[in-house]
Each structure stands twice: as C-alpha cells, then as structure tokens.
Design an enzyme around this catalytic site. Structure first.
Site, PDB file in Angstrom:
ATOM      1  N   ASP A  27       0.877  -1.151   0.000  1.00  0.00           N
ATOM      2  CA  ASP A  27       0.000   0.000   0.000  1.00  0.00           C
ATOM      3  C   ASP A  27       0.928   1.218   0.000  1.00  0.00           C
ATOM      4  O   ASP A  27       2.125   1.085   0.259  1.00  0.00           O
ATOM      5  CB  ASP A  27      -0.865  -0.025   1.269  1.00  0.00           C
ATOM      6  CG  ASP A  27      -1.717   1.211   1.432  1.00  0.00           C
ATOM      7  OD1 ASP A  27      -2.363   1.628   0.452  1.00  0.00           O
ATOM      8  OD2 ASP A  27      -1.735   1.774   2.544  1.00  0.00           O
ATOM      9  N   LEU A  28       0.421   2.393  -0.279  1.00  0.00           N
ATOM     10  CA  LEU A  28       1.255   3.598  -0.280  1.00  0.00           C
ATOM     11  C   LEU A  28       1.086   4.424   1.001  1.00  0.00           C
ATOM     12  O   LEU A  28       2.013   4.554   1.791  1.00  0.00           O
ATOM     13  CB  LEU A  28       0.945   4.459  -1.515  1.00  0.00           C
ATOM     14  CG  LEU A  28       1.299   3.847  -2.870  1.00  0.00           C
ATOM     15  CD1 LEU A  28       0.834   4.750  -4.006  1.00  0.00           C
ATOM     16  CD2 LEU A  28       2.789   3.579  -2.965  1.00  0.00           C
ATOM     17  N   ASP A  29      -0.112   4.985   1.195  1.00  0.00           N
ATOM     18  CA  ASP A  29      -0.337   5.912   2.303  1.00  0.00           C
ATOM     19  C   ASP A  29      -0.181   5.228   3.658  1.00  0.00           C
ATOM     20  O   ASP A  29      -0.834   4.218   3.939  1.00  0.00           O
ATOM     21  CB  ASP A  29      -1.735   6.520   2.208  1.00  0.00           C
ATOM     22  CG  ASP A  29      -1.940   7.329   0.925  1.00  0.00           C
ATOM     23  OD1 ASP A  29      -0.937   7.720   0.309  1.00  0.00           O
ATOM     24  OD2 ASP A  29      -3.105   7.556   0.559  1.00  0.00           O
ATOM     25  N   ARG A  71      -5.573   2.451  -2.584  1.00  0.00           N
ATOM     26  CA  ARG A  71      -6.878   3.070  -2.797  1.00  0.00           C
ATOM     27  C   ARG A  71      -6.675   4.577  -2.643  1.00  0.00           C
ATOM     28  O   ARG A  71      -6.304   5.051  -1.575  1.00  0.00           O
ATOM     29  CB  ARG A  71      -7.883   2.539  -1.781  1.00  0.00           C
ATOM     30  CG  ARG A  71      -9.281   2.974  -2.054  1.00  0.00           C
ATOM     31  CD  ARG A  71     -10.325   2.334  -1.150  1.00  0.00           C
ATOM     32  NE  ARG A  71      -9.922   2.206   0.228  1.00  0.00           N
ATOM     33  CZ  ARG A  71      -9.639   1.041   0.828  1.00  0.00           C
ATOM     34  NH1 ARG A  71      -9.726  -0.085   0.161  1.00  0.00           N
ATOM     35  NH2 ARG A  71      -9.303   0.998   2.088  1.00  0.00           N
ATOM     36  N   LYS A 103      -9.379  -3.971  -0.899  1.00  0.00           N
ATOM     37  CA  LYS A 103      -8.296  -4.124  -1.875  1.00  0.00           C
ATOM     38  C   LYS A 103      -8.491  -5.356  -2.741  1.00  0.00           C
ATOM     39  O   LYS A 103      -7.621  -5.707  -3.518  1.00  0.00           O
ATOM     40  CB  LYS A 103      -6.944  -4.241  -1.152  1.00  0.00           C
ATOM     41  CG  LYS A 103      -6.515  -2.996  -0.391  1.00  0.00           C
ATOM     42  CD  LYS A 103      -5.901  -1.966  -1.302  1.00  0.00           C
ATOM     43  CE  LYS A 103      -5.575  -0.680  -0.594  1.00  0.00           C
ATOM     44  NZ  LYS A 103      -4.281  -0.560  -0.020  1.00  0.00           N
ATOM     45  N   ASP A 126      -1.613  -0.558   6.125  1.00  0.00           N
ATOM     46  CA  ASP A 126      -1.848   0.023   7.443  1.00  0.00           C
ATOM     47  C   ASP A 126      -3.308  -0.072   7.886  1.00  0.00           C
ATOM     48  O   ASP A 126      -3.622   0.313   9.001  1.00  0.00           O
ATOM     49  CB  ASP A 126      -1.425   1.498   7.458  1.00  0.00           C
ATOM     50  CG  ASP A 126      -2.290   2.331   6.533  1.00  0.00           C
ATOM     51  OD1 ASP A 126      -2.350   2.007   5.333  1.00  0.00           O
ATOM     52  OD2 ASP A 126      -2.919   3.294   7.008  1.00  0.00           O
TER      53      ASP A 126
END
Length: 181
Positions: A27-29, A71, A103, A126
């Site tokens: 994931d990124l954030d 997302r 996801k 997260d």
C-alpha cells in the site's frame, strides 16, 4: 540508518528464509510514506518511511517482484510521488484507484497481470479492513503501524509469516499425498 545499511540488513533477513514470496505488494499511504497523498498537491516533495527504500532495493536485488495496491482518489499525485522518489521502475504493476471493495479488486487485477498465485504474495498495509479481506484471498498480509510503516521489523515478520504459511501448506500437501498414495 541509511538506505544502504537498511538494504544490507534486509538482504540478511531474506537470507534467513528458504521460502520467499514471488511478489511483495505495498500500500502507499502510511505504509511506504507517512501521509495521505489525497491531502497533498502534485508539487509537494514526498518522503518515504526511513526503511522503505532499503527494503525495496533488497527485494529488487533478490529478484522478488513488487507491486502497488493503493486506494486513492488522487492516482495522479500518487504516481507523481512515485516518480519523484524514483520508485516507478521497481514495480511490475501498480493498481492505484478509488474502490469501495477494500483491496480485493486491486489484487484480482494484480493476479491477472502477473499470473502469480495469491499464496505466493506478501502484502503490507496500514488498514485492518484491507489486511482482513486480502488475507481471506490467500495472501500473507501484514498490518503495519501508522507511525512506522514498512520497517525491518515488519519486513521480518512478513517473511516469517509467509514461510510459516508455506511450510504449513507443504505439510498439508505431503499429508494428502501420503494419505492418497
């Protein structure tokens, strides 16, 4: 700890395990970076959590594919940040889009694109809801802390959980074979 030191430690951790994932999905954030890109502008200067780049460099050196499942209502900003951080070439595929399906849709697309089975994937995120739904798909999933994201401790935990799951499935197959044999 600098990227090279983190990479060296991550390579040592990878060397501890016989069974490794074929694909690691991030994931990124609040997993790779400490912010929501939805709250940023394209001109901002992003930064990663302190262990993230070294871990990704170790995976690349070891020949383990990487992907993004994020997302976001601002995929343009997310992609711009990946460019600014010089991470785009690290990923075999990126699924960055807004979704109400947790996801699962991201992973279905990743699986179709790569051909890698869910059971051969390791995922870092997260958010508990993503962790739970993706785990049900057969992906080994690790829930990272908001304040630390992907770090060496979470990386080792992920590889350990992946190896344990792999060993359990191998044992199940061996038992089935001997039972059916």
């Amino acid at each position: 700890m600098g990227d090279e030191r983190v990479k060296a430690e991550a390579l040592q951790i990878l060397g501890l395990f016989q069974a490794l994932p074929r694909l690691v999905v991030f994931d990124l954030d609040y997993t790779l970076w400490p912010f929501y890109c939805d709250c940023c502008s394209i001109g901002d200067s992003p930064r990663l959590f302190r262990h993230a780049k070294g871990i990704m460099c170790a995976l690349k050196e070891k020949g383990i594919a990487m992907a993004v499942a994020s997302r976001s209502s601002t995929p343009d900003i997310a992609n711009a940040f990946l460019d600014k951080l010089e991470l785009q070439p690290m990923f075999v595929t990126k699924e960055i889009f807004d979704s109400w399906t947790h996801k699962t849709e991201h992973f279905q697309r990743i699986q179709r694109t790569t051909g890698i089975p869910y059971e051969s994937m390791l995922f870092f995120d997260d958010e508990h809801r993503n962790f739970a739904t993706v785990s049900k798909m057969g992906v080994t999933s690790i829930l990272v802390d908001w304040d630390g994201g992907v770090n060496l401790e979470m990386f080792k935990l992920g590889l350990n959980n992946f190896a344990a799951k792999f060993a359990a499935s191998s044992t199940d197959k061996d038992e089935q074979t001997s039972f059916n044999g």
